[in-house]
Write a protein that holds these residues in place. Structure first.
Motif, PDB file in Angstrom:
ATOM      1  N   ILE A 567      31.592  38.185  41.884  1.00 53.13           N
ATOM      2  CA  ILE A 567      32.920  38.452  41.779  1.00 53.13           C
ATOM      3  C   ILE A 567      33.731  38.137  42.880  1.00 53.13           C
ATOM      4  O   ILE A 567      33.355  38.188  44.024  1.00 53.13           O
ATOM      5  N   GLU A 568      34.974  37.020  42.736  1.00 56.73           N
ATOM      6  CA  GLU A 568      35.725  36.559  43.897  1.00 56.73           C
ATOM      7  C   GLU A 568      36.829  36.516  43.300  1.00 56.73           C
ATOM      8  O   GLU A 568      37.391  36.239  42.191  1.00 56.73           O
ATOM      9  N   GLU A 569      37.924  36.370  44.268  1.00 61.45           N
ATOM     10  CA  GLU A 569      39.136  36.150  44.180  1.00 61.45           C
ATOM     11  C   GLU A 569      39.603  34.714  44.233  1.00 61.45           C
ATOM     12  O   GLU A 569      40.187  34.269  45.074  1.00 61.45           O
ATOM     13  N   GLY A 570      38.986  33.753  43.736  1.00 61.62           N
ATOM     14  CA  GLY A 570      39.137  32.417  43.727  1.00 61.62           C
ATOM     15  C   GLY A 570      38.695  31.773  42.321  1.00 61.62           C
ATOM     16  O   GLY A 570      38.252  32.118  41.527  1.00 61.62           O
ATOM     17  N   ALA A 571      39.083  30.478  42.416  1.00 60.69           N
ATOM     18  CA  ALA A 571      38.908  29.475  41.299  1.00 60.69           C
ATOM     19  C   ALA A 571      37.437  29.189  40.976  1.00 60.69           C
ATOM     20  O   ALA A 571      36.677  29.369  41.633  1.00 60.69           O
ATOM     21  N   VAL A 572      37.191  28.675  39.613  1.00 57.23           N
ATOM     22  CA  VAL A 572      35.982  28.461  39.425  1.00 57.23           C
ATOM     23  C   VAL A 572      35.657  27.045  40.306  1.00 57.23           C
ATOM     24  O   VAL A 572      36.365  26.261  40.680  1.00 57.23           O
ATOM     25  N   GLY A 573      34.168  27.299  40.702  1.00 57.97           N
ATOM     26  CA  GLY A 573      33.716  26.316  41.662  1.00 57.97           C
ATOM     27  C   GLY A 573      33.578  26.937  43.008  1.00 57.97           C
ATOM     28  O   GLY A 573      33.177  25.853  43.959  1.00 57.97           O
ATOM     29  N   GLY A 574      33.769  27.883  43.133  1.00 54.03           N
ATOM     30  CA  GLY A 574      33.641  28.813  44.464  1.00 54.03           C
ATOM     31  C   GLY A 574      32.228  29.481  44.698  1.00 54.03           C
ATOM     32  O   GLY A 574      31.213  28.858  44.586  1.00 54.03           O
ATOM     33  N   PHE A 575      32.350  30.634  45.183  1.00 56.80           N
ATOM     34  CA  PHE A 575      31.270  31.411  45.402  1.00 56.80           C
ATOM     35  C   PHE A 575      30.178  31.537  44.508  1.00 56.80           C
ATOM     36  O   PHE A 575      29.151  31.251  44.575  1.00 56.80           O
ATOM     37  N   GLY A 576      30.668  32.007  43.082  1.00 53.60           N
ATOM     38  CA  GLY A 576      29.651  32.087  42.184  1.00 53.60           C
ATOM     39  C   GLY A 576      29.080  30.818  41.672  1.00 53.60           C
ATOM     40  O   GLY A 576      27.746  30.732  41.220  1.00 53.60           O
ATOM     41  N   SER A 577      29.761  29.746  41.744  1.00 49.73           N
ATOM     42  CA  SER A 577      28.994  28.331  41.515  1.00 49.73           C
ATOM     43  C   SER A 577      27.850  28.280  42.581  1.00 49.73           C
ATOM     44  O   SER A 577      26.878  27.656  42.302  1.00 49.73           O
ATOM     45  N   HIS A 578      28.065  28.379  43.836  1.00 48.67           N
ATOM     46  CA  HIS A 578      27.125  28.258  44.845  1.00 48.67           C
ATOM     47  C   HIS A 578      26.090  29.060  44.601  1.00 48.67           C
ATOM     48  O   HIS A 578      24.667  28.687  44.708  1.00 48.67           O
ATOM     49  N   VAL A 579      26.259  30.529  44.061  1.00 49.44           N
ATOM     50  CA  VAL A 579      25.101  31.561  43.652  1.00 49.44           C
ATOM     51  C   VAL A 579      24.365  30.947  42.675  1.00 49.44           C
ATOM     52  O   VAL A 579      22.971  30.961  42.746  1.00 49.44           O
TER      53      VAL A 579
END
Length: 642
Positions: A567-579
């Motif tokens: 979960i993050e307060e950011g756009a697609v391509g951020g933390f979740g994408s790196h995970v």
């Protein structure tokens, strides 16, 4: 309703064309009533009050002289556009300003044909107006045909390099273009830099000022036989008084300084310019931010951004604070660190109050730098400070840091300089809407080699991250935090230096793991409480770092749980994408892990309360609960049983 001002003349104006049927005396009454209506509306909605009050006469004059929307009127930043909206068919909705499904607080193309170019960041108006002017020359938009292009830009916005790039180009092209410099000696904060000093000298020089006032600012108002002699006298006197003007060196005819609240003077000059201008022309109008409303005039920021207020006293109706704001925690933490380390310095781009650096500046005036509305320069200036052995903190809103991204890449990241980026207003910010959302910094910083990217889950974590940034000399480091109050956690006396790239487990559970990056952790814990009633007990972890990732923690959570949700307060391509990239590289998906990533959706979300915006985004506690159930297949199971 009975408290609203009486506006009999303004009531006759539904569109700018209605102003043309009014006498100059009636236009004076329109201006007075427009000011009263603006104050009344903003008292109910909150918003940017002072800027609009400063351009009431200018707004009336422009719309009465020019033929909007055929003539394109572009407001720079557009904090000052509320009077414009009232005159352009939106008065019946003006009390929905900055609210969900209401009027935007800025100009917006999709809202009205009278808003030909949207704006909410500064210094874009001259470039856009020049584009309209050249489109007119090339035969664009034949129905209706393009008319004049008029840019209204403040002295603060004029300090940004983009404004001069546009003026240089416009002077070279030489086409008819009207730029009105709305000089109120104040942007959001008091202006800084050589441009501010230059403008002050322009209207401080007595002989030049008197000549301009006598001529109403326009030589062409004189009978033709006298115009050439007046031009020579003007140039001679101008050279004696101020040594020429920068604007004329850039190819603009210069008129001013004018009294921006003298409607008769404005009407006279604008009518002459409309009738006779051929090339680019700059009209310099001196105004007062907050004009006509005592509480705004007396406020330190001239009533720039206000909440709902009492019209009589000007007292703002703010809810009592239950916890310190993130911005204040950052400022106090940085000041404390600077007490211990004399290499700590701070940089802001015209936002000392908004970023909290006004508090730092009070204690360390020589170590705090306001560079003006110049994020590109601010970032590279910070890079130079870092290369020179200092520990610079560049405190910039997420949405404004975008403006210096090339400098972040080339001047900071590639050179691995330890600039510390304090990114305020991360995530969705409410009434300012899509233009100010801090949606993209996780993605645009985490993809840069050697960058360390952190996000604070609460105000105590923010204090730790300030200390961590001070201690980090291995390269650039950023930490993000949201607008508004913290969550009310107990604060440490001193920030702890965190181990780079290491998260923390907040709650041990089973079945599903929730890995939060940033300030949604509070919503996660509310969702976990609701899930407990269903017999579901998730593990919860705070990632702390989007880069470098805590590989050990992530792989353990993936191995020990059926599902993993980020979960993050950011756009697609951020933390979740790196995970996801890490999980794919390690072959974790082959084991059947159910992975879900909750981010801001791939849309621009219009203004509303932060809670409503996060509801649209699907990042509130209920949405997190639903995502856990969906990942575990609980909803499908219950559906089959039903």
């Amino acid at each position: 309703m009975s408290d609203r001002p009486k506006t009999p003349t303004l009531d006759r104006v539904h569109l700018p064309s209605d102003l043309k049927a009014l006498s100059d005396a009636e236009l004076h009454r329109v201006a007075d009533e427009l000011r009263a209506e603006t104050i009344s509306a903003v008292s109910e909605t909150g918003g940017h009050l002072g800027a609009g009050l400063g351009v009431v006469e200018l707004t009336v004059a422009i719309h009465s002289v020019f033929d909007t929307p055929r003539d394109r009127l572009i407001w720079d930043v557009s904090h000052q556009c509320y009077p414009h909206k009232i005159l352009t068919g939106r008065r019946d909705r003006i009390r929905t300003l900055r609210q969900k499904d209401g009027l935007s607080g800025f100009t917006k193309r999709s809202e009205s044909p009278y808003d030909p170019f949207g704006a909410a960041h500064s210094s874009t108006s001259i470039s856009a107006a020049l584009g309209f002017a050249m489109a007119r020359e090339l035969g664009g938009a034949p129905d209706p045909a393009l008319g004049d292009a008029i840019a209204v830009i403040g002295d603060g916005a004029m300090s940004a390099g983009m404004a001069y790039e546009a003026m240089n180009n416009a002077g070279h092209l030489g086409k008819r273009l009207i730029v009105i410099l709305n000089d109120n000696e104040m942007s959001i904060a008091p202006p800084v830099g050589a441009m501010s000093s230059y403008l002050s000298r322009l209207y401080a020089e007595g002989p030049f000022q008197e000549l301009k006032a006598a001529a109403k600012g326009a030589v062409s108002l004189l009978p033709p036989p006298f115009q050439e002699g007046a031009r020579r006298a003007k140039e001679m006197l101008k050279g004696m008084a101020v040594g020429g003007t920068l604007f004329e060196e850039l190819g603009f005819s210069y008129i001013g300084p004018l009294d921006g609240h003298d409607l008769d003077q404005l009407l006279s000059v604008l009518r002459t310019v409309k009738a006779r201008a051929t090339g680019p022309i700059l009209i310099h109008a001196v105004t007062k931010k907050g004009k006509g409303y005592g509480p705004a005039e007396q406020a330190a920021d001239r009533g720039h951004g206000v909440s709902k207020f009492d019209m009589i006293t000007g007292e703002q109706k703010k809810a009592p604070s239950n916890a310190p704001s993130y911005t204040k925690v950052f400022a106090q933490s940085l000041t404390e660190e600077a007490e211990r380390d004399d290499r700590v310095v701070a940089v802001t781009a015209a936002m000392p109050d908004g970023t909290g650096l006004d508090l730092f500046a009070e204690r360390f005036p020589r170590r705090c730098f306001d560079v003006g509305i110049a994020e590109q320069h601010g970032v590279t200036f910070a890079a130079g400070l870092a290369a020179g052995g200092m520990k610079p903190f560049a405190a910039i809103y997420s949405t404004f840091l975008q403006r210096g991204y090339d400098q972040v890449v080339h001047d900071v990241a590639i050179q691995r300089l330890p600039v510390r980026f304090a990114i305020d207003r991360a995530g969705l910010v409410g009434a300012d809407g899509a233009t100010h959302a801090g949606s993209y910094d996780i993605a645009y910083l985490s993809n840069l080699p050697g960058f360390t990217v952190m996000a604070a889950a609460d105000e105590a974590e923010l204090k730790h991250m300030v200390a961590t940034a001070v201690a980090h000399d291995a390269g650039p480091i950023a930490f993000r935090f949201p607008r508004g109050e913290g969550v009310g956690v107990e604060m440490p006396e001193r920030g702890e230096v965190l181990e780079i790239g290491k998260g923390r487990v907040v709650r041990e559970g089973s079945g599903v793991a929730i890995l939060s990056f940033g300030a949604r952790l509070k919503e996660v814990m509310e969702a976990v409480e609701a899930l407990g009633a269903r017999g579901i007990s998730p593990t919860v972890a705070d990632a702390r770092f989007a880069k470098p990732l805590d590989r050990e923690l992530i792989l353990r959570l993936a191995a020990e749980h059926e599902a993993l949700i980020t979960i993050e307060e950011g756009a697609v391509g951020g933390f979740g994408s790196h995970v996801a990239q890490l999980l794919a590289e390690e072959g974790v998906f082959d084991s059947g892990l159910k992975y879900r990533s909750m981010t801001l959706p791939d849309i621009f979300i219009d203004q509303a309360s932060p809670g409503d915006m996060y509801a649209v985004a699907g990042l509130n506690a209920g949405d997190i609960e639903a995502k856990v159930l969906q990942a575990l297949g609980v909803e499908r199971l219950e559906s089959r049983r039903a």
